[in-house]
Design a protein around this motif. Sequence first.
Motif, PDB file in Angstrom:
ATOM      1  N   TRP A 195      29.992 -17.715   0.415  1.00  0.00           N
ATOM      2  CA  TRP A 195      29.379 -16.967  -0.681  1.00  0.00           C
ATOM      3  C   TRP A 195      27.859 -17.101  -0.697  1.00  0.00           C
ATOM      4  O   TRP A 195      27.158 -16.247  -1.228  1.00  0.00           O
ATOM      5  N   TYR A 197      25.820 -17.328   2.129  1.00  0.00           N
ATOM      6  CA  TYR A 197      25.141 -16.644   3.241  1.00  0.00           C
ATOM      7  C   TYR A 197      25.859 -15.359   3.634  1.00  0.00           C
ATOM      8  O   TYR A 197      27.031 -15.395   4.052  1.00  0.00           O
ATOM      9  N   GLU A 198      25.118 -14.270   3.578  1.00  0.00           N
ATOM     10  CA  GLU A 198      25.690 -12.951   3.912  1.00  0.00           C
ATOM     11  C   GLU A 198      26.235 -12.937   5.329  1.00  0.00           C
ATOM     12  O   GLU A 198      27.270 -12.329   5.619  1.00  0.00           O
ATOM     13  N   ARG A 199      25.549 -13.636   6.262  1.00  0.00           N
ATOM     14  CA  ARG A 199      26.001 -13.637   7.676  1.00  0.00           C
ATOM     15  C   ARG A 199      27.432 -14.158   7.818  1.00  0.00           C
ATOM     16  O   ARG A 199      28.179 -13.726   8.682  1.00  0.00           O
ATOM     17  N   ARG A 201      29.819 -13.558   6.083  1.00  0.00           N
ATOM     18  CA  ARG A 201      30.805 -12.540   5.689  1.00  0.00           C
ATOM     19  C   ARG A 201      30.866 -11.398   6.709  1.00  0.00           C
ATOM     20  O   ARG A 201      31.636 -10.469   6.550  1.00  0.00           O
ATOM     21  N   ARG A 202      30.032 -11.470   7.759  1.00  0.00           N
ATOM     22  CA  ARG A 202      30.030 -10.394   8.760  1.00  0.00           C
ATOM     23  C   ARG A 202      31.273 -10.447   9.643  1.00  0.00           C
ATOM     24  O   ARG A 202      31.787 -11.533   9.944  1.00  0.00           O
ATOM     25  N   ARG A 245      36.570 -14.604   7.119  1.00  0.00           N
ATOM     26  CA  ARG A 245      36.805 -13.453   6.227  1.00  0.00           C
ATOM     27  C   ARG A 245      38.271 -13.326   5.827  1.00  0.00           C
ATOM     28  O   ARG A 245      38.598 -12.819   4.769  1.00  0.00           O
TER      29      ARG A 245
END
Length: 249
Positions: A195, A197-199, A201-202, A245
């Motif tokens: 939650w 770091y956006e990376r 969630r890639r 994910r």
Amino acid sequence: MRLSIATITANTMLRPNVHLIEMNAPQLVQSVQPGQFCMVRCCHPQAQDPLLRRPFFIHSVQRSRGLCTLLVTVRGRGSAWLAQQQAGMQLDLLGPLGRGWQLATTMRNLLLIGEEAQMAALTMLAEVALDQEMAVTLLCLSRTSDAVYPPALLPEEVEYHIVTGDLLAEAGEYLTWADAVCCSVSRETLTALYWRYERMRRHKFAQGVLLQPLACGSGICLTCSVEMRTGQQLICRDGPVFAVRKIIG
Ligand SMILES: Cc1cc2nc3c(=O)[nH]c(=O)nc-3n(C[C@H](O)[C@H](O)[C@H](O)COP(=O)(O)OP(=O)(O)OC[C@H]3O[C@@H](n4cnc5c(N)ncnc54)[C@H](O)[C@@H]3O)c2cc1C
């Protein structure tokens, strides 16, 4: 998956309750992949207690010599028995089992994040990634500075950082550098990283291990079934490595 008998060749105490057990297990060593594990019978051949085998990652392999190591942290009866076994003793193993780490050939910079008690899931991966000419950085989260994973057990080429403070803050710059991350941390730490770091969630960027006590280890008893984004999965057969994910998303 095979049943085999391995012979212990060395048992080194790294610190109290943490042992590195080297064994000759040619069949296992030929086929095991990083992140796979074996179920070890943790009692004398004539005994039946504890009845259930215990899961352990293959920590490292020397394929040419048929040798591999287990990194054993003593938690209860089974791991305590295993940690006491000396060179010459035989171990009854079932493995390799499970689905391990996936390394795409296009990866160049691989980040590994491990908590001290779960480092065994990552070390063979580091060796294989280096063989594939990747740059490997390992962040090891330790609660205290005297309980760190020994750097001497890692290939020299691994950039190794011990984090005794705030892993969440320190991971940021390394995540920017990496084109994939493999995490062997608690579910809480994994969730926090996801939650923050956006990376994380890639698609195809982050993988993580899910660990819990296993009964059969081979997909028969269904007791390690967990609910994932894509439906029910078995930790022992579909994991223990999953896309992050899938675990959290
Ligand atoms: C796929 C997988 C790979 C593993 N690899 C390793 C490894 O390489 N090295 C290693 O030291 N350990 C590893 N473990 C954990 C190890 O299997 C357990 O510590 C062991 O089964 C405990 O057995 P025991 O008889 O010593 O303790 P038990 O008497 O069975 O349990 C003692 C305590 O430990 C807890 N416990 C048991 N298993 C786990 C777990 N997985 N995570 C957190 N707490 C647990 C129990 O709930 C209980 O509170 C792995 C676990 C899994 C699922």
